[in-house]
Design a protein around this motif. Structure first.
Motif, mmCIF file in Angstrom:
data_model
loop_
_atom_site.group_PDB
_atom_site.id
_atom_site.type_symbol
_atom_site.label_atom_id
_atom_site.label_comp_id
_atom_site.label_asym_id
_atom_site.label_seq_id
_atom_site.Cartn_x
_atom_site.Cartn_y
_atom_site.Cartn_z
ATOM 1 N N ILE A 95 0.764 -6.123 -6.557
ATOM 2 C CA ILE A 95 1.183 -4.848 -7.152
ATOM 3 C C ILE A 95 2.656 -4.581 -6.855
ATOM 4 O O ILE A 95 3.408 -4.137 -7.726
ATOM 5 C CB ILE A 95 0.264 -3.707 -6.672
ATOM 6 C CG1 ILE A 95 -1.167 -3.961 -7.183
ATOM 7 C CG2 ILE A 95 0.781 -2.358 -7.139
ATOM 8 C CD1 ILE A 95 -2.229 -3.132 -6.498
ATOM 9 N N PHE A 96 3.096 -4.861 -5.636
ATOM 10 C CA PHE A 96 4.510 -4.723 -5.280
ATOM 11 C C PHE A 96 5.383 -5.538 -6.234
ATOM 12 O O PHE A 96 6.367 -5.032 -6.774
ATOM 13 C CB PHE A 96 4.747 -5.188 -3.838
ATOM 14 C CG PHE A 96 6.200 -5.265 -3.452
ATOM 15 C CD1 PHE A 96 6.825 -4.190 -2.849
ATOM 16 C CD2 PHE A 96 6.946 -6.408 -3.708
ATOM 17 C CE1 PHE A 96 8.180 -4.250 -2.507
ATOM 18 C CE2 PHE A 96 8.292 -6.483 -3.373
ATOM 19 C CZ PHE A 96 8.906 -5.395 -2.777
ATOM 20 N N ASP A 97 5.034 -6.810 -6.424
ATOM 21 C CA ASP A 97 5.835 -7.685 -7.293
ATOM 22 C C ASP A 97 5.897 -7.151 -8.725
ATOM 23 O O ASP A 97 6.952 -7.193 -9.366
ATOM 24 C CB ASP A 97 5.275 -9.109 -7.291
ATOM 25 C CG ASP A 97 5.507 -9.839 -5.975
ATOM 26 O OD1 ASP A 97 6.374 -9.417 -5.177
ATOM 27 O OD2 ASP A 97 4.810 -10.851 -5.753
ATOM 28 N N ARG A 122 3.404 3.937 -15.127
ATOM 29 C CA ARG A 122 3.611 2.485 -15.003
ATOM 30 C C ARG A 122 2.634 1.898 -13.995
ATOM 31 O O ARG A 122 2.114 0.798 -14.205
ATOM 32 C CB ARG A 122 5.059 2.174 -14.603
ATOM 33 C CG ARG A 122 5.398 0.725 -14.775
ATOM 34 C CD ARG A 122 5.312 0.310 -16.260
ATOM 35 N NE ARG A 122 5.461 -1.108 -16.425
ATOM 36 C CZ ARG A 122 4.520 -1.915 -16.910
ATOM 37 N NH1 ARG A 122 3.380 -1.434 -17.338
ATOM 38 N NH2 ARG A 122 4.735 -3.201 -17.016
ATOM 39 N N LEU A 123 2.362 2.609 -12.894
ATOM 40 C CA LEU A 123 1.369 2.123 -11.943
ATOM 41 C C LEU A 123 0.015 1.979 -12.619
ATOM 42 O O LEU A 123 -0.651 0.946 -12.482
ATOM 43 C CB LEU A 123 1.270 3.062 -10.730
ATOM 44 C CG LEU A 123 0.184 2.707 -9.706
ATOM 45 C CD1 LEU A 123 0.399 1.320 -9.116
ATOM 46 C CD2 LEU A 123 0.131 3.767 -8.616
ATOM 47 N N GLU A 169 6.726 0.545 -0.811
ATOM 48 C CA GLU A 169 5.550 0.231 -0.002
ATOM 49 C C GLU A 169 4.317 0.468 -0.850
ATOM 50 O O GLU A 169 4.161 1.547 -1.439
ATOM 51 C CB GLU A 169 5.478 1.099 1.253
ATOM 52 C CG GLU A 169 4.257 0.777 2.099
ATOM 53 C CD GLU A 169 4.145 1.618 3.346
ATOM 54 O OE1 GLU A 169 3.351 1.249 4.223
ATOM 55 O OE2 GLU A 169 4.841 2.646 3.457
ATOM 56 N N VAL A 170 3.456 -0.539 -0.928
ATOM 57 C CA VAL A 170 2.197 -0.444 -1.667
ATOM 58 C C VAL A 170 1.068 -0.513 -0.645
ATOM 59 O O VAL A 170 0.972 -1.484 0.114
ATOM 60 C CB VAL A 170 2.055 -1.587 -2.686
ATOM 61 C CG1 VAL A 170 0.694 -1.520 -3.380
ATOM 62 C CG2 VAL A 170 3.175 -1.551 -3.711
ATOM 63 N N THR A 171 0.227 0.515 -0.620
ATOM 64 C CA THR A 171 -0.902 0.572 0.303
ATOM 65 C C THR A 171 -2.190 0.644 -0.498
ATOM 66 O O THR A 171 -2.312 1.477 -1.400
ATOM 67 C CB THR A 171 -0.798 1.803 1.232
ATOM 68 O OG1 THR A 171 0.446 1.758 1.919
ATOM 69 C CG2 THR A 171 -1.943 1.827 2.235
ATOM 70 N N LEU A 172 -3.138 -0.222 -0.164
ATOM 71 C CA LEU A 172 -4.471 -0.193 -0.758
ATOM 72 C C LEU A 172 -5.447 0.254 0.319
ATOM 73 O O LEU A 172 -5.613 -0.427 1.336
ATOM 74 C CB LEU A 172 -4.871 -1.575 -1.292
ATOM 75 C CG LEU A 172 -4.397 -1.923 -2.698
ATOM 76 C CD1 LEU A 172 -2.903 -2.008 -2.772
ATOM 77 C CD2 LEU A 172 -5.052 -3.195 -3.163
ATOM 78 N N HIS A 173 -6.075 1.404 0.092
ATOM 79 C CA HIS A 173 -7.060 1.947 1.022
ATOM 80 C C HIS A 173 -8.441 1.452 0.596
ATOM 81 O O HIS A 173 -8.901 1.783 -0.500
ATOM 82 C CB HIS A 173 -7.046 3.476 0.998
ATOM 83 C CG HIS A 173 -5.711 4.065 1.351
ATOM 84 N ND1 HIS A 173 -5.395 4.446 2.623
ATOM 85 C CD2 HIS A 173 -4.612 4.315 0.585
ATOM 86 C CE1 HIS A 173 -4.150 4.927 2.647
ATOM 87 N NE2 HIS A 173 -3.666 4.857 1.420
ATOM 88 N N GLU A 174 -9.070 0.655 1.444
ATOM 89 C CA GLU A 174 -10.429 0.186 1.168
ATOM 90 C C GLU A 174 -11.457 1.267 1.470
ATOM 91 O O GLU A 174 -12.517 1.314 0.859
ATOM 92 C CB GLU A 174 -10.757 -1.036 2.018
ATOM 93 C CG GLU A 174 -10.000 -2.271 1.632
ATOM 94 C CD GLU A 174 -10.561 -3.485 2.335
ATOM 95 O OE1 GLU A 174 -11.773 -3.770 2.184
ATOM 96 O OE2 GLU A 174 -9.800 -4.153 3.027
ATOM 97 N N PHE A 212 -3.204 -9.357 0.004
ATOM 98 C CA PHE A 212 -2.695 -10.146 -1.112
ATOM 99 C C PHE A 212 -2.481 -9.270 -2.351
ATOM 100 O O PHE A 212 -1.442 -9.363 -3.013
ATOM 101 C CB PHE A 212 -3.672 -11.288 -1.430
ATOM 102 C CG PHE A 212 -3.267 -12.121 -2.605
ATOM 103 C CD1 PHE A 212 -2.366 -13.170 -2.451
ATOM 104 C CD2 PHE A 212 -3.776 -11.870 -3.868
ATOM 105 C CE1 PHE A 212 -1.985 -13.940 -3.543
ATOM 106 C CE2 PHE A 212 -3.403 -12.625 -4.957
ATOM 107 C CZ PHE A 212 -2.500 -13.673 -4.796
ATOM 108 N N MET A 213 -3.444 -8.407 -2.648
ATOM 109 C CA MET A 213 -3.339 -7.556 -3.836
ATOM 110 C C MET A 213 -2.220 -6.527 -3.693
ATOM 111 O O MET A 213 -1.583 -6.156 -4.688
ATOM 112 C CB MET A 213 -4.680 -6.891 -4.146
ATOM 113 C CG MET A 213 -5.746 -7.867 -4.645
ATOM 114 S SD MET A 213 -5.236 -8.863 -6.078
ATOM 115 C CE MET A 213 -4.999 -7.592 -7.324
#
Length: 135
Positions: free
Chosen positions: A91-93, A58-59, A115-120, A86-87
């Motif tokens: 993704i959380f929503d 699903r992700l 918890e949604v984490t985006l690693h740049e 923001f992104m």
């Protein structure tokens, strides 16, 4: 709390509006490593936080509309600076909605937090964590 985490990635282009962003006001790219942690106080009847296969799939599906896209051109994101923070909330929503719709299995309705984490990069990341209303 029990936690189960899944990971994927997302490759995007975007630009920002505002002097605070300096050269990032110009079009640039980013590759995010996306980590999602599902949390609940008690395991489901199978001894799981969430079905890892369903969560991973699903992700991947939720990221697909943004992958290899210029976020400046995505209609639902227009008018927003698509910062990492923001992104993470976008993704959380989407994941919260998928749980509410039963797309991660009926037992996933017992998930209390995500918890949604985006690693740049290896030195910078942002996340959004929140409670689910249906839990």
């Amino acid at each position: 709390m029990y936690r189960l985490c899944v990971r994927d990635h997302l490759m995007i282009a975007h630009s920002f509006t505002g002097e605070a962003f300096g050269p990032a006001q110009r079009l640039h790219g980013a590759t995010y490593v996306v980590d999602v942690c599902f949390q609940r106080a008690e395991l489901d009847t199978d001894g799981l936080v969430v079905d890892i296969g369903l969560a991973s799939e699903r992700l991947k599906q939720l990221l697909a509309p943004y992958n290899y896209c210029n976020l400046d051109e995505v209609e639902s994101l227009k008018g927003h600076n698509t910062t990492t923070e923001f992104m993470a909330k976008v993704i959380f929503d989407a994941l919260a909605g998928a749980i509410e719709q039963g797309e991660l299995g009926e037992a996933a309705r017992g998930i209390q937090r995500i918890e949604v984490t985006l690693h740049e990069s290896h030195i910078a990341w942002a996340s959004y964590e929140g409670e689910l209303c249906s839990a």
